[in-house]
Motif scaffolding. Structure first.
Motif, PDB file in Angstrom:
ATOM      1  N   LEU A  22       0.808  -1.221   0.000  1.00 63.28           N
ATOM      2  CA  LEU A  22       0.000   0.000   0.000  1.00 63.28           C
ATOM      3  C   LEU A  22       0.844   1.276   0.000  1.00 63.28           C
ATOM      4  CD1 LEU A  22      -2.660  -1.104   2.650  1.00 63.28           C
ATOM      5  CD2 LEU A  22      -2.884  -1.141   0.154  1.00 63.28           C
ATOM      6  N   GLN A  23       2.160   1.143  -0.067  1.00 60.81           N
ATOM      7  CA  GLN A  23       3.055   2.289   0.079  1.00 60.81           C
ATOM      8  C   GLN A  23       2.968   3.317  -1.045  1.00 60.81           C
ATOM      9  OE1 GLN A  23       4.788   2.758   2.972  1.00 60.81           O
ATOM     10  NE2 GLN A  23       3.572   0.987   3.548  1.00 60.81           N
ATOM     11  N   GLU A  24       2.734   2.890  -2.258  1.00 65.69           N
ATOM     12  CA  GLU A  24       2.819   3.798  -3.401  1.00 65.69           C
ATOM     13  C   GLU A  24       1.471   4.040  -4.083  1.00 65.69           C
ATOM     14  OE1 GLU A  24       5.593   5.469  -4.097  1.00 65.69           O
ATOM     15  OE2 GLU A  24       6.571   4.439  -2.431  1.00 65.69           O
ATOM     16  N   LEU A  25       0.389   3.891  -3.364  1.00 67.52           N
ATOM     17  CA  LEU A  25      -0.920   4.115  -3.968  1.00 67.52           C
ATOM     18  C   LEU A  25      -1.093   5.587  -4.336  1.00 67.52           C
ATOM     19  CD1 LEU A  25      -3.264   2.006  -1.670  1.00 67.52           C
ATOM     20  CD2 LEU A  25      -2.546   1.474  -4.003  1.00 67.52           C
ATOM     21  N   PRO A  26      -1.580   5.877  -5.527  1.00 68.85           N
ATOM     22  CA  PRO A  26      -1.782   7.269  -5.935  1.00 68.85           C
ATOM     23  C   PRO A  26      -3.143   7.802  -5.476  1.00 68.85           C
ATOM     24  CG  PRO A  26      -2.264   5.833  -7.760  1.00 68.85           C
ATOM     25  CD  PRO A  26      -1.822   4.945  -6.622  1.00 68.85           C
ATOM     26  N   TYR A  27      -3.538   7.495  -4.240  1.00 71.85           N
ATOM     27  CA  TYR A  27      -4.852   7.861  -3.720  1.00 71.85           C
ATOM     28  C   TYR A  27      -4.728   8.397  -2.306  1.00 71.85           C
ATOM     29  CZ  TYR A  27      -6.368   4.663  -7.416  1.00 71.85           C
ATOM     30  OH  TYR A  27      -6.552   4.039  -8.611  1.00 71.85           O
ATOM     31  N   LYS A  28      -5.725   9.157  -1.909  1.00 73.41           N
ATOM     32  CA  LYS A  28      -5.893   9.506  -0.512  1.00 73.41           C
ATOM     33  C   LYS A  28      -6.446   8.253   0.160  1.00 73.41           C
ATOM     34  CE  LYS A  28      -8.582  12.642   2.420  1.00 73.41           C
ATOM     35  NZ  LYS A  28      -9.466  13.825   2.381  1.00 73.41           N
ATOM     36  N   PRO A  66       0.573  24.810   8.908  1.00 73.27           N
ATOM     37  CA  PRO A  66      -0.301  23.906   8.143  1.00 73.27           C
ATOM     38  C   PRO A  66       0.421  22.610   7.775  1.00 73.27           C
ATOM     39  CG  PRO A  66       0.599  25.583   6.693  1.00 73.27           C
ATOM     40  CD  PRO A  66       1.113  25.894   8.076  1.00 73.27           C
ATOM     41  N   PHE A  67      -0.363  21.549   7.649  1.00 68.76           N
ATOM     42  CA  PHE A  67       0.145  20.261   7.184  1.00 68.76           C
ATOM     43  C   PHE A  67      -0.884  19.665   6.230  1.00 68.76           C
ATOM     44  CE2 PHE A  67       2.051  20.852  11.364  1.00 68.76           C
ATOM     45  CZ  PHE A  67       3.386  20.633  11.087  1.00 68.76           C
ATOM     46  N   PRO A  68      -0.436  19.063   5.132  1.00 64.73           N
ATOM     47  CA  PRO A  68      -1.371  18.422   4.204  1.00 64.73           C
ATOM     48  C   PRO A  68      -1.638  16.971   4.606  1.00 64.73           C
ATOM     49  CG  PRO A  68       0.828  18.377   3.277  1.00 64.73           C
ATOM     50  CD  PRO A  68       0.928  19.116   4.597  1.00 64.73           C
ATOM     51  N   LYS A  69      -2.821  16.480   4.215  1.00 70.38           N
ATOM     52  CA  LYS A  69      -3.158  15.049   4.334  1.00 70.38           C
ATOM     53  C   LYS A  69      -2.784  14.469   5.691  1.00 70.38           C
ATOM     54  CE  LYS A  69      -4.068  14.381  -0.179  1.00 70.38           C
ATOM     55  NZ  LYS A  69      -5.423  14.676  -0.465  1.00 70.38           N
ATOM     56  N   PHE A  70      -3.390  14.989   6.750  1.00 75.34           N
ATOM     57  CA  PHE A  70      -3.030  14.599   8.109  1.00 75.34           C
ATOM     58  C   PHE A  70      -3.979  13.533   8.639  1.00 75.34           C
ATOM     59  CE2 PHE A  70      -2.539  14.847  12.624  1.00 75.34           C
ATOM     60  CZ  PHE A  70      -1.182  15.076  12.786  1.00 75.34           C
ATOM     61  N   PRO A  71      -3.478  12.322   8.994  1.00 71.03           N
ATOM     62  CA  PRO A  71      -4.355  11.266   9.494  1.00 71.03           C
ATOM     63  C   PRO A  71      -4.831  11.544  10.921  1.00 71.03           C
ATOM     64  CG  PRO A  71      -2.093  10.502   9.539  1.00 71.03           C
ATOM     65  CD  PRO A  71      -2.087  11.869   8.898  1.00 71.03           C
ATOM     66  N   LEU A  72      -6.093  11.262  11.170  1.00 68.17           N
ATOM     67  CA  LEU A  72      -6.723  11.495  12.466  1.00 68.17           C
ATOM     68  C   LEU A  72      -7.611  10.299  12.792  1.00 68.17           C
ATOM     69  CD1 LEU A  72      -7.481  13.416  14.837  1.00 68.17           C
ATOM     70  CD2 LEU A  72      -9.251  14.345  13.324  1.00 68.17           C
ATOM     71  N   ALA A  73      -7.354   9.642  13.924  1.00 69.40           N
ATOM     72  CA  ALA A  73      -8.172   8.508  14.347  1.00 69.40           C
ATOM     73  C   ALA A  73      -9.451   9.033  14.983  1.00 69.40           C
ATOM     74  CB  ALA A  73      -7.411   7.630  15.334  1.00 69.40           C
ATOM     75  N   THR A  74     -10.584   8.678  14.398  1.00 75.39           N
ATOM     76  CA  THR A  74     -11.883   9.104  14.918  1.00 75.39           C
ATOM     77  C   THR A  74     -12.675   7.873  15.336  1.00 75.39           C
ATOM     78  OG1 THR A  74     -13.167   8.953  12.873  1.00 75.39           O
ATOM     79  CG2 THR A  74     -11.857  10.976  13.207  1.00 75.39           C
ATOM     80  N   GLU A  75     -13.831   8.098  15.896  1.00 79.85           N
ATOM     81  CA  GLU A  75     -14.705   6.997  16.296  1.00 79.85           C
ATOM     82  C   GLU A  75     -15.192   6.197  15.090  1.00 79.85           C
ATOM     83  OE1 GLU A  75     -15.486   6.038  19.502  1.00 79.85           O
ATOM     84  OE2 GLU A  75     -13.934   7.456  20.054  1.00 79.85           O
ATOM     85  N   ALA A  76     -15.133   6.783  13.903  1.00 84.74           N
ATOM     86  CA  ALA A  76     -15.651   6.120  12.696  1.00 84.74           C
ATOM     87  C   ALA A  76     -14.544   5.800  11.695  1.00 84.74           C
ATOM     88  CB  ALA A  76     -16.725   6.985  12.047  1.00 84.74           C
ATOM     89  N   GLY A  77     -13.328   5.605  12.174  1.00 87.01           N
ATOM     90  CA  GLY A  77     -12.227   5.273  11.288  1.00 87.01           C
ATOM     91  C   GLY A  77     -11.198   6.385  11.230  1.00 87.01           C
ATOM     92  N   VAL A  78     -10.150   6.136  10.473  1.00 90.24           N
ATOM     93  CA  VAL A  78      -9.111   7.156  10.297  1.00 90.24           C
ATOM     94  C   VAL A  78      -9.511   8.033   9.122  1.00 90.24           C
ATOM     95  CG1 VAL A  78      -6.689   7.590   9.740  1.00 90.24           C
ATOM     96  CG2 VAL A  78      -7.302   5.715  11.287  1.00 90.24           C
ATOM     97  N   ARG A  79      -9.673   9.300   9.393  1.00 91.75           N
ATOM     98  CA  ARG A  79      -9.976  10.269   8.360  1.00 91.75           C
ATOM     99  C   ARG A  79      -8.731  11.107   8.128  1.00 91.75           C
ATOM    100  NH1 ARG A  79     -13.587   7.057   8.148  1.00 91.75           N
ATOM    101  NH2 ARG A  79     -15.792   7.543   8.137  1.00 91.75           N
ATOM    102  N   VAL A  80      -8.628  11.659   6.911  1.00100.07           N
ATOM    103  CA  VAL A  80      -7.441  12.423   6.536  1.00100.07           C
ATOM    104  C   VAL A  80      -7.899  13.762   5.955  1.00100.07           C
ATOM    105  CG1 VAL A  80      -5.324  12.424   5.155  1.00100.07           C
ATOM    106  CG2 VAL A  80      -6.200  10.269   6.096  1.00100.07           C
ATOM    107  N   PRO A  81      -8.013  14.790   6.816  1.00 95.96           N
ATOM    108  CA  PRO A  81      -8.349  16.110   6.273  1.00 95.96           C
ATOM    109  C   PRO A  81      -7.323  16.519   5.221  1.00 95.96           C
ATOM    110  CG  PRO A  81      -8.425  16.129   8.673  1.00 95.96           C
ATOM    111  CD  PRO A  81      -7.831  14.814   8.257  1.00 95.96           C
ATOM    112  N   ASP A  82      -7.775  17.254   4.212  1.00 96.42           N
ATOM    113  CA  ASP A  82      -6.883  17.675   3.137  1.00 96.42           C
ATOM    114  C   ASP A  82      -5.758  18.564   3.650  1.00 96.42           C
ATOM    115  OD1 ASP A  82      -8.088  16.396   0.863  1.00 96.42           O
ATOM    116  OD2 ASP A  82      -9.785  17.746   1.160  1.00 96.42           O
ATOM    117  N   VAL A  83      -6.086  19.452   4.582  1.00 99.14           N
ATOM    118  CA  VAL A  83      -5.108  20.347   5.197  1.00 99.14           C
ATOM    119  C   VAL A  83      -5.535  20.548   6.650  1.00 99.14           C
ATOM    120  CG1 VAL A  83      -4.078  22.675   5.162  1.00 99.14           C
ATOM    121  CG2 VAL A  83      -4.728  21.577   3.007  1.00 99.14           C
TER     122      VAL A  83
END
Length: 166
Positions: A22-28, A66-83
């Motif tokens: 999964l290292q080089e996936l061209p996706y969020k 600011p930081f881009p694509k930041f992972p955040l563990a939530t109650e409904a999974g890991v979400r990644v805000p764009d910024v």
């Protein structure tokens, strides 16, 4: 000691991050409430908007970064805000909240695209605020910035000089 749903998602995220396939996936990459991987393709206009937002945050957010694509563990999974925008003090707190953190940055920003809708933005907004974000901003495909705290506001209270359009 019981774990929260967000902490359970941290473990799943570590599995995903460690998976070489999964290292080089061209996706969020995000996860849903069941820990399943959700992929979103990138488009140039989306990246342009993210870059413009980051530049404006550097101009108007002297106390944070600011930081881009930041992972955040939530109650409904890991979400990644764009910024995201985070102060040094919050960053210290977030660093103690696991990997990815269960504590959100002060501001989480999503950029709308043809791949999402306002129902999804409402859901993400709720998750980010529940995780401790002070504000959630949604940038429309036309570049309008909509600011949300408990409800929609005319401008950001955290960064009041940030423009209404990107």
């Amino acid at each position: 000691m019981s774990t929260t749903r967000a902490e359970e998602h941290q473990g799943r995220w570590q599995e995903i991050v460690a998976d070489p396939s999964l290292q080089e996936l061209p996706y969020k990459v995000e996860t849903n409430q069941r820990g399943q991987i959700v992929l979103s393709p990138h488009r140039p206009d989306h990246s342009y908007a993210q870059g413009d937002i980051i530049e404006l945050l550097y101009e108007h957010g002297e106390e944070g970064r600011p930081f881009p694509k930041f992972p955040l563990a939530t109650e409904a999974g890991v979400r990644v805000p764009d910024v995201v925008w985070v102060t040094p003090e919050r960053r210290e707190e977030m660093d103690k909240a696991g990997d990815p953190p269960t504590l959100a940055p002060e501001i989480c920003i999503e950029v709308m695209s043809e791949n999402n809708d306002w129902d999804e933005m409402h859901s993400k907004r709720t998750l980010y605020l529940e995780a401790g974000a002070e504000e959630v901003w949604v940038v429309t495909e036309e570049g309008a910035v909509r600011f949300f705290a408990d409800e929609e506001t005319e401008a950001s209270e955290v960064l009041p000089e940030f423009p209404e359009h990107v």
